[in-house]
Design a protein around this motif. Structure first.
Motif, PDB file in Angstrom:
ATOM      1  N   GLU A  21       0.871  -1.188  -0.112  1.00  0.00           N
ATOM      2  CA  GLU A  21       0.102   0.139  -0.062  1.00  0.00           C
ATOM      3  C   GLU A  21       0.843   1.014  -0.095  1.00  0.00           C
ATOM      4  O   GLU A  21       0.427   2.647   0.045  1.00  0.00           O
ATOM      5  N   GLY A  22       2.278   1.201   0.017  1.00  0.00           N
ATOM      6  CA  GLY A  22       3.121   2.377   0.050  1.00  0.00           C
ATOM      7  C   GLY A  22       3.556   2.987   1.285  1.00  0.00           C
ATOM      8  O   GLY A  22       4.142   3.694   1.343  1.00  0.00           O
ATOM      9  N   ASP A  23       3.148   1.904   2.354  1.00  0.00           N
ATOM     10  CA  ASP A  23       3.690   2.626   3.833  1.00  0.00           C
ATOM     11  C   ASP A  23       5.196   2.237   4.056  1.00  0.00           C
ATOM     12  O   ASP A  23       5.619   1.505   3.449  1.00  0.00           O
ATOM     13  N   THR A  24       5.625   3.432   5.001  1.00  0.00           N
ATOM     14  CA  THR A  24       6.969   2.941   5.325  1.00  0.00           C
ATOM     15  C   THR A  24       7.084   2.458   6.596  1.00  0.00           C
ATOM     16  O   THR A  24       6.069   1.875   7.106  1.00  0.00           O
ATOM     17  N   ASN A  30       3.583   2.114  13.448  1.00  0.00           N
ATOM     18  CA  ASN A  30       2.436   2.900  14.118  1.00  0.00           C
ATOM     19  C   ASN A  30       1.202   2.069  13.978  1.00  0.00           C
ATOM     20  O   ASN A  30       0.528   2.048  14.922  1.00  0.00           O
ATOM     21  N   LYS A  31       1.100   1.444  12.775  1.00  0.00           N
ATOM     22  CA  LYS A  31      -0.199   0.662  12.602  1.00  0.00           C
ATOM     23  C   LYS A  31      -0.261  -0.606  13.476  1.00  0.00           C
ATOM     24  O   LYS A  31      -1.482  -1.254  13.899  1.00  0.00           O
ATOM     25  N   THR A  35       7.964  -2.063  16.952  1.00  0.00           N
ATOM     26  CA  THR A  35       9.142  -0.976  16.768  1.00  0.00           C
ATOM     27  C   THR A  35       9.540  -0.911  15.289  1.00  0.00           C
ATOM     28  O   THR A  35       9.180  -1.754  14.619  1.00  0.00           O
ATOM     29  N   GLU A  36       9.934   0.324  14.851  1.00  0.00           N
ATOM     30  CA  GLU A  36      10.465   0.509  13.561  1.00  0.00           C
ATOM     31  C   GLU A  36      11.541  -0.490  13.296  1.00  0.00           C
ATOM     32  O   GLU A  36      11.662  -1.045  12.176  1.00  0.00           O
ATOM     33  N   PHE A  37      12.588  -0.922  14.415  1.00  0.00           N
ATOM     34  CA  PHE A  37      13.445  -1.756  14.172  1.00  0.00           C
ATOM     35  C   PHE A  37      12.879  -3.327  13.555  1.00  0.00           C
ATOM     36  O   PHE A  37      13.337  -3.982  12.888  1.00  0.00           O
ATOM     37  N   SER A  38      11.715  -3.538  14.512  1.00  0.00           N
ATOM     38  CA  SER A  38      10.928  -4.848  14.412  1.00  0.00           C
ATOM     39  C   SER A  38      10.675  -5.279  12.960  1.00  0.00           C
ATOM     40  O   SER A  38      10.430  -6.027  12.396  1.00  0.00           O
TER      41      SER A  38
END
Length: 69
Positions: A21-24, A30-31, A35-38
């Motif tokens: 869907e184009g998510d970073t 966040n969704k 964590t961003e790392f995970s």
């Protein structure tokens, strides 16, 4: 198109769906509450499992093979 057996687990599929869907990684974290790392590690693991060259290739493969819609 026939759906191939998906080698990814539910969490990996969820993340790949968001990628498609184009998510970073930050937006996915966040969704999902990870964590961003995970998220980055889950993407890396999923790429290795299916031999994808990068995250875009991973999302394209998942769409083409019917693992995600």
């Amino acid at each position: 198109m026939t759906q191939e057996q998906c080698p990814l687990n539910k969490r990996e599929i969820e993340i790949v769906r968001y990628l498609a869907e184009g998510d970073t990684a930050k937006a996915i974290s966040n969704k999902t509450g990870l964590t961003e790392f995970s998220v980055a590690m889950q993407i890396k693991i999923a790429r290795r499992i299916v031999s994808a060259k990068n995250a875009t290739h991973l999302a394209a493969m998942a769409l083409r093979k019917g693992w995600i819609e």
